[in-house]
Every structure is written in structure tokens, then in C-alpha cells.
Design a protein around this motif. Structure first.
Motif, mmCIF file in Angstrom:
data_model
loop_
_atom_site.group_PDB
_atom_site.id
_atom_site.type_symbol
_atom_site.label_atom_id
_atom_site.label_comp_id
_atom_site.label_asym_id
_atom_site.label_seq_id
_atom_site.Cartn_x
_atom_site.Cartn_y
_atom_site.Cartn_z
ATOM 1 N N VAL A 192 1.520 -10.350 -10.399
ATOM 2 C CA VAL A 192 0.617 -9.559 -9.580
ATOM 3 C C VAL A 192 -0.634 -10.405 -9.416
ATOM 4 N N MET A 193 -0.816 -10.911 -8.205
ATOM 5 C CA MET A 193 -1.886 -11.863 -7.955
ATOM 6 C C MET A 193 -3.240 -11.188 -8.116
ATOM 7 N N GLN A 194 -3.342 -10.029 -7.509
ATOM 8 C CA GLN A 194 -4.601 -9.305 -7.570
ATOM 9 C C GLN A 194 -4.288 -7.831 -7.716
ATOM 10 N N ASP A 195 -4.684 -7.279 -8.837
ATOM 11 C CA ASP A 195 -4.486 -5.853 -9.049
ATOM 12 C C ASP A 195 -5.678 -5.136 -8.442
ATOM 13 N N PHE A 196 -5.417 -4.486 -7.308
ATOM 14 C CA PHE A 196 -6.508 -3.874 -6.559
ATOM 15 C C PHE A 196 -7.288 -2.895 -7.435
ATOM 16 N N LYS A 197 -6.539 -2.154 -8.268
ATOM 17 C CA LYS A 197 -7.181 -1.101 -9.056
ATOM 18 C C LYS A 197 -8.219 -1.668 -10.011
ATOM 19 N N ALA A 198 -7.980 -2.909 -10.480
ATOM 20 C CA ALA A 198 -8.898 -3.524 -11.435
ATOM 21 C C ALA A 198 -10.062 -4.204 -10.716
ATOM 22 N N GLY A 199 -10.160 -4.035 -9.407
ATOM 23 C CA GLY A 199 -11.242 -4.656 -8.648
ATOM 24 C C GLY A 199 -10.814 -6.031 -8.192
ATOM 25 N N TRP A 200 -10.102 -6.082 -7.082
ATOM 26 C CA TRP A 200 -9.414 -7.318 -6.734
ATOM 27 C C TRP A 200 -10.346 -8.460 -6.370
ATOM 28 N N ARG A 201 -11.594 -8.147 -6.008
ATOM 29 C CA ARG A 201 -12.472 -9.232 -5.596
ATOM 30 C C ARG A 201 -12.819 -10.158 -6.776
ATOM 31 N N GLY A 242 1.775 10.847 13.475
ATOM 32 C CA GLY A 242 1.321 10.959 12.082
ATOM 33 C C GLY A 242 0.304 9.871 11.755
ATOM 34 N N TYR A 243 -0.834 10.270 11.226
ATOM 35 C CA TYR A 243 -1.890 9.315 10.860
ATOM 36 C C TYR A 243 -2.081 9.338 9.350
ATOM 37 N N HIS A 244 -2.291 8.155 8.765
ATOM 38 C CA HIS A 244 -2.332 8.013 7.308
ATOM 39 C C HIS A 244 -3.457 7.078 6.878
ATOM 40 N N ARG A 245 -4.082 7.425 5.756
ATOM 41 C CA ARG A 245 -4.920 6.489 5.009
ATOM 42 C C ARG A 245 -3.996 5.652 4.137
ATOM 43 N N THR A 246 -4.513 4.556 3.597
ATOM 44 C CA THR A 246 -3.703 3.783 2.658
ATOM 45 C C THR A 246 -4.397 3.694 1.311
ATOM 46 N N ASP A 247 -3.618 3.332 0.320
ATOM 47 C CA ASP A 247 -4.076 3.259 -1.061
ATOM 48 C C ASP A 247 -3.376 2.040 -1.670
ATOM 49 N N LYS A 248 -4.152 1.012 -1.978
ATOM 50 C CA LYS A 248 -3.571 -0.266 -2.404
ATOM 51 C C LYS A 248 -2.731 -0.153 -3.666
ATOM 52 N N ILE A 249 -1.619 -0.834 -3.677
ATOM 53 C CA ILE A 249 -0.819 -0.966 -4.898
ATOM 54 C C ILE A 249 -1.167 -2.311 -5.540
ATOM 55 N N HIS A 250 -0.881 -3.411 -4.849
ATOM 56 C CA HIS A 250 -1.191 -4.750 -5.367
ATOM 57 C C HIS A 250 -0.955 -5.792 -4.276
ATOM 58 N N ARG A 251 -1.486 -7.008 -4.550
ATOM 59 C CA ARG A 251 -1.071 -8.190 -3.805
ATOM 60 C C ARG A 251 -0.183 -8.994 -4.746
ATOM 61 N N LEU A 252 0.897 -9.535 -4.199
ATOM 62 C CA LEU A 252 1.850 -10.252 -5.039
ATOM 63 C C LEU A 252 1.838 -11.740 -4.713
ATOM 64 N N HIS A 261 0.824 -1.212 0.000
ATOM 65 C CA HIS A 261 0.000 0.000 0.000
ATOM 66 C C HIS A 261 0.859 1.264 0.000
ATOM 67 N N ARG A 262 0.365 2.274 -0.729
ATOM 68 C CA ARG A 262 0.857 3.642 -0.569
ATOM 69 C C ARG A 262 0.120 4.249 0.613
ATOM 70 N N THR A 263 0.614 5.374 1.111
ATOM 71 C CA THR A 263 -0.131 6.053 2.182
ATOM 72 C C THR A 263 -0.504 7.454 1.744
ATOM 73 N N ASP A 264 -1.454 8.012 2.462
ATOM 74 C CA ASP A 264 -2.009 9.322 2.162
ATOM 75 C C ASP A 264 -2.258 9.989 3.519
ATOM 76 N N LYS A 265 -1.476 11.037 3.801
ATOM 77 C CA LYS A 265 -1.512 11.632 5.134
ATOM 78 C C LYS A 265 -2.884 12.185 5.518
ATOM 79 N N ILE A 266 -3.277 11.957 6.754
ATOM 80 C CA ILE A 266 -4.477 12.601 7.302
ATOM 81 C C ILE A 266 -4.029 13.835 8.091
ATOM 82 N N HIS A 267 -3.264 13.632 9.169
ATOM 83 C CA HIS A 267 -2.769 14.753 9.982
ATOM 84 C C HIS A 267 -1.736 14.257 10.996
#
Lengths: 227, 227
Positions: free
Chosen positions: B216-225, B194-204, A196-202
């Protein structure tokens, strides 16, 4: 949010081995992803990937990590045996641009093959350490092994290291000591294989009972370096 | 990327205490953020926030966490003493929507004050556990204390717990055991605040020496489910 599923310890025991491994590995929450650089007595490098590095203290500066139960050197556990032999290792943060290479390091290469070469990372040397660091990593740390515990329930080893040197791009280091690893593109992990990439909240101010809600110390979105 | 700054152990020692704490806390990489729910013998609840939960094993299912050196109960360390008294605790993932409340839990409330009440979380009970879980958390885990080590260098305690029950929204649980904590909005941390959201890259896929780069087992961006 869908209906909650509750599992007890018996349900976990009955789960197929790999399925349980993926689930339990997700239950600690997001994890760090680090490359561990070592060398053996013959100067052959090893690189492994771990998601179990944890902060143990700042004074002295200690990081711990969990390694699988060691097997004979001929059969594997190169990271473990190299640390035992040389007393030192490096921890290198994995950038989002290199998750594919970093993940590939977990393949079972023979001891004679350096994962640096197999996968395409560049070894660099700092502060007289024999253990190589990873040039492609934005945060590189040299540690000396100071302690080790065996986890009696599963024979894994918890290795404790003291930081002897660290390096990172100067721009990411705030005056108050905060190191902005997101700006350096460092990846986070979930379970065994999610990157995962991250995206700062605060960043939030030190919490006090009488001040609620706490102040947002630095709103990253507004450009925290000016905050 | 700007010029690299290298610090050695002496540079770290000379750094002001809080500055070093922020830096060293960032050096493990991204961290989990969890609320620890406990109760004392009088039934007064406690909630604390930790960023040191680490996966120790899946069979049995073990999680470790680092707690500061315990002081007398009158002075604090309520989480530590409650776990010693009752033998159980809960680990609750913090969603990105609740980072402000979760951070506020770290303020020094007296033992007579439940942080659930002070901060606005809702205690819930599962599987006969006395330790309360957090309703607002999407992943709640009940653990029994099975081991404890003192870190000799700083007297912190490493508490090991075995998972007795866990619950999470069913939709986030993939057939292969992967729990999609990003879809549940779970936060990640950096350094102390520091608090962060995450943003999926992939599952390998599981890495093998002869297959490189790994699939790349599951490309999250393409809808990994659907992957």
C-alpha cells in the motif's frame, strides 16, 4: 481551495513520463475498475485490469475499452490476442474488498501462468462462453468483440464488445432498470493507482427546462428502495 | 448478497427501452461526470453533461467522449456542432456540491439560451480559447478536437481531443503526478442519474509478479500527503 495551477500542452510535454501519465490519467475524472477475463486457444486463462471501460450504447448493448498498443504474443498483450483469437471476453466489476488482488493482476505474469491462480480469483463459466468470469465479482458481463479501432496518435486499440449475457445479485436491480452498484460494494478508481469506495448523494429525475431545480427522485439517505 | 440474476442478449432486447438504458449504463461501473463547454460562431455558449469521458493516452494527452448521434443544429446536438465549427471545447469536473445544477444542464434548452445562464454556472476563459470553462469546477481542461469516429452500430460519435491546457488547485497535485480529485470534491456517477461522493481506500504500488500482495503505497486514512 488553494491557488489554481495552469499547465499548457508544452508544460505537459516537458513533464517526466510517469508523472504525466499519473496526471493525465486523473483528468477524465473517476473511472470504473474492471477485470477482463479471456482464454487462449490452449485453454490458459488470462485476467487483466482496466480502467477504460465506457458505455457506447444500450440498443444494441455496447461497451468499449482501451487496450495498450499490442506487442507480439510472446512479449505480452495476452488480453488483446485472446480476444482476437476467441472473439469473446468478460468484464467483471471489482469490489472494494478485492482491490489489492485486482491491482496485482497488472503485474507481468508469463502467458503460461493464469492470473486467476497467481492472485486468487475463481474462474466461472456462463452461457457457453469460453472466456472465464470472476466469481468474486458482483457484476459479470460476457461480451463478443464486434469492432476495433486503432487510435492513430498512439496505436492503442479501442475494442468494442456487444453484451451477450450479464449477471448480478437480484436485490440490487431496481424496477426502473437502475442497478445499484454501490450497494454491491463496487470500487471506483482515480489516476493509475487510487481506489475509492462511494457514498451515494442522490438520483435525480429526468431534467426539463421548465422545472428547476430538478426533483430528487430518490434520496438514498432516506432509504431509496422505499422511494 | 442475494441470488444472482442472469440475463442474456435476448432478455436485454425484450426489456423496455428506458429500463434497458438505465441497466446498460450501469454496467460499465462507476463513471466520471463532466460538463462540456462550447461556443457557437455567434458567441452563444453551450454547456452539456456527459458521463463518457475516457482516457486514451498521455503522450500526446488524449481524452475521448461519446456523443449521441447528431441531429440537425435546429433540432439539437449543440455540443457536437459547436465542436465541429470551432474545433475546441472544455471538460470540467463536477463537484458534489453542484450535481443538481450539473444534471439540470441535460434539459433541452433552445440554442439561443446559454445553459450557463439558465442553470447558474459562470463562464471563464483561458489560454486564448473561445470555448468557455466552468468557474465552479475544480478541474478545467481545454481540448482541441483531433479525431472523430462514427460508431457504426448506433451512429453515436466518439470525439477525440488533445489537451491544450488544464488547471486545478495546486495543493491537490502530488509530487509524483497524482491529482487527488477526491480532495477536490469531484463526484462520480452510476447509470444515468446516480451521483456519488467517494471515500479513499488506498493507492497501490506498481505491481510486480514476485511481490504479492502489493505494498500500500499511500494509506489515505493515515494522511497520504505524509506517505
Amino acid at each position: 481551495m488553494s491557488a489554481f495551477k495552469t499547465l499548457n500542452d508544452h508544460d505537459l510535454e516537458l513533464m517526466p513520463h510517469r508523472k504525466r501519465g499519473r496526471l493525465v490519467n486523473a483528468l477524465s475524472g473517476f473511472k470504473s475498475v474492471n477485470l477482463i477475463g479471456t482464454t487462449n486457444d490452449d485453454g490458459i486463462h488470462n485476467l487483466s485490469i482496466v480502467s477504460s471501460v465506457v458505455h457506447l450504447g444500450s440498443d444494441p448493448a455496447l461497451l468499449g475499452m482501451v487496450l495498450r498498443p499490442p506487442v507480439d504474443r510472446e512479449r505480452g498483450s495476452h488480453t488483446y490476442w485472446n480476444i482476437r483469437e476467441t472473439g469473446c471476453y468478460t468484464i467483471n466489476h471489482v469490489p472494494c474488498t478485492h482491490t489489492v488482488q485486482a491491482h496485482q493482476v497488472s503485474a507481468r505474469y508469463p502467458e503460461s501462468k493464469s492470473e486467476f491462480e497467481a492472485v486468487g480469483f475463481t474462474p466461472i463459466y456462463r452461457c457457453g462462453f469460453d472466456a472465464p468470469a470472476v466469481k468474486e465479482s458482483p457484476v459479470r458481463i460476457g461480451l463478443e468483440r464486434v469492432d476495433e479501432w486503432e487510435i492513430p496518435q498512439n496505436r492503442c486499440r479501442f475494442v468494442v464488445g456487444q453484451i451477450r449475457w450479464v449477471e448480478f445479485p437480484e436485490d440490487a436491480f431496481a424496477a426502473d432498470g437502475y442497478l445499484d452498484i454501490e450497494s454491491l460494494g463496487v470500487a471506483a478508481m482515480s489516476s493509475l493507482d487510487g481506489y475509492h469506495r462511494t457514498d451515494k448523494i442522490h438520483r435525480l429525475a429526468y431534467a426539463k427546462p421548465e422545472v428547476y431545480p430538478p426533483g430528487v427522485m430518490q434520496d438514498f439517505k432516506a432509504g431509496w428502495r422505499d422511494g
